[in-house]
Design a protein around this motif. Structure first.
Motif, short mmCIF file in Angstrom:
data_model
loop_
_atom_site.label_atom_id
_atom_site.label_comp_id
_atom_site.label_asym_id
_atom_site.label_seq_id
_atom_site.Cartn_x
_atom_site.Cartn_y
_atom_site.Cartn_z
N PHE A 150 8.27 -11.11 -10.20
CA PHE A 150 7.02 -11.10 -10.98
C PHE A 150 5.95 -10.25 -10.29
O PHE A 150 5.35 -9.37 -10.92
N GLU A 151 5.75 -10.48 -9.01
CA GLU A 151 4.69 -9.74 -8.30
C GLU A 151 5.05 -8.26 -8.15
O GLU A 151 4.18 -7.39 -8.24
N ALA A 152 6.34 -7.99 -7.93
CA ALA A 152 6.77 -6.59 -7.81
C ALA A 152 6.50 -5.86 -9.13
O ALA A 152 6.00 -4.72 -9.14
N ASP A 153 6.77 -6.53 -10.22
CA ASP A 153 6.57 -5.94 -11.54
C ASP A 153 5.09 -5.55 -11.73
O ASP A 153 4.79 -4.46 -12.22
N LEU A 154 4.20 -6.44 -11.29
CA LEU A 154 2.76 -6.13 -11.44
C LEU A 154 2.38 -4.90 -10.63
O LEU A 154 1.43 -4.20 -10.94
N ARG A 155 3.14 -4.65 -9.57
CA ARG A 155 2.86 -3.49 -8.71
C ARG A 155 3.58 -2.22 -9.18
O ARG A 155 3.60 -1.21 -8.47
#
Ligand code: PLP
Length: 366
Positions: free
Chosen positions: A319-324
């Motif tokens: 999830f956090e990687a996707d936001l980045r």
């Protein structure tokens, strides 16, 4: 908006310059006034596109003259059956190396289309729980078999044969599914009877499937096979028994040209080694926060799998990687965890951005 890096296992990232050329030529190919998609496959313009794609592929992989090249439809999955239907004619046994998800599926599907015994030459699941590869010197193969089938890179399990198997002189021809690592490194085509690969990882969009066949094997193709499944029919019709996937072939041609400008497969292999090393180093130096339990000799340079040991943390990572902007890192549905597919067209900066994110995520959650 962060820069987007697409780690999808396929269809996968394509070189930016290739996409730009395709965009420029979308409505008017090379000043002809035609969009490529609307060209007849029998037109001189398309025949020239096909011819150049073939020639460039031949040059990139140094394919000897006694090998034919086809661009077929149906993906790698169709080739699982076609190789058995075409090349097992007159034989009683096929040797099949099960080393991961795709070779297991190939094995099962071959059983459905031939009366031959599909002999398990080695089983990486039983031997290593798919954390290592059965080594070629231990494959149980017979000189009387129609061929030995294996998959060079197991896209799901993140396993790759880092060398082409060297078999004894009396071994049957090797047929290899190179769907997820073709053109990622130099190979000696003459070591193989047949090489096949769906395009959608290292070659272009989905829709075209490369098949490279040693000429003498074509004698085995039976006339009893429906024409559309018969390699011989394709060869007899200059690669076009029926309408080929014209646009994916055009795109593959652009990717081949791009590869040539990158210095060819020997040069791209150096980049691929560096990219894979960057991620495996990040995993190995994380003190156990990130895990990859594949034996070092079998770690794939195309698909790097890893997890944190916690499903919840893996989800957070994705999830956090996707936001980045680090997209499509979710592991295969049956394995979970993460998978970073870093094919030829993934730039080093993308891999570095992922490695930096992994370190930052560990600092935050470790
Ligand atoms: N073989 C390998 C090694 C693959 O990775 C895949 C798909 O990911 C396939 C075969 C199946 O390809 P397709 O979906 O083109 O049939």
């Amino acid at each position: 908006m962060p820069k987007i890096y697409n780690f999808s296992a396929g269809p996968a990232v394509l070189p930016e310059s290739v996409l730009q050329t395709a965009q420029q030529e979308m409505l008017d190919y090379n000043g002809t006034g035609f969009p490529v998609m609307t060209l007849s496959h029998r037109s001189d313009i398309f025949l020239s596109i096909l011819h150049h794609a073939e020639q460039d592929l031949r040059q990139l992989l140094n394919i000897p003259n006694n090998y034919k090249i086809l661009f077929m439809q149906g993906g790698g999955s169709t080739q699982f059956e076609l190789v058995a239907m075409n090349f097992a004619n007159g034989f009683k046994r096929i040797d099949s190396v099960i080393s991961g998800n795709w070779s297991r599926i190939a094995h099962e599907q071959m059983m459905k289309v031939t009366d031959c015994t599909i002999h398990t030459a080695a089983h990486g699941g039983e031997q290593f729980n798919y954390t290592d590869l059965p080594q070629p010197e231990n494959w149980d193969i017979s000189p009387d078999s129609a061929f030995v089938h294996y998959v060079s890179n197991e896209t799901v399990h993140g396993l790759q044969y880092n060398l082409v198997p060297k078999l004894s002189a009396d071994s049957p021809p090797m047929i290899c599914d190179m769907s997820s690592d073709i053109l990622s490194r130099p190979i000696n085509v003459a070591d193989f009877g047949v090489i096949y690969a769906g395009a959608q990882k290292n070659v272009g969009p989905s829709g075209a499937t490369i098949v490279i066949i040693r000429e003498d094997l074509l004698e085995r193709c039976s006339d009893k096979l429906p024409n559309v499944w018969n390699y011989q029919r394709y060869i007899a019709n200059n690669g076009m028994y029926n309408t080929p996937a014209t646009y994916p072939i055009y795109m593959a041609g652009l990717v081949f040209r791009w590869l040539q400008t990158q210095g060819g497969v020997a040069k791209i292999e150096q980049f691929n080694n560096l990219k894979a090393q960057t991620l495996y180093d990040t995993i190995d130096q994380s003190g156990g926060f990130y895990r990859n339990n594949i034996a070092p000799r079998a770690r794939s340079k195309m698909n790097v799998i890893f997890n944190t040991g916690s499903e919840e943390l893996d989800k957070k990572f994705i999830f956090e990687a996707d936001l980045r902007g680090l997209k499509s890192l979710k592991g295969y549905k049956t394995l979970g965890g993460m998978r970073a597919s870093i094919y030829n067209a993934m730039p080093l900066e993308g891999v570095q951005a992922l490695a930096e994110f992994m370190q930052e995520f560990q600092r935050k959650h470790g």
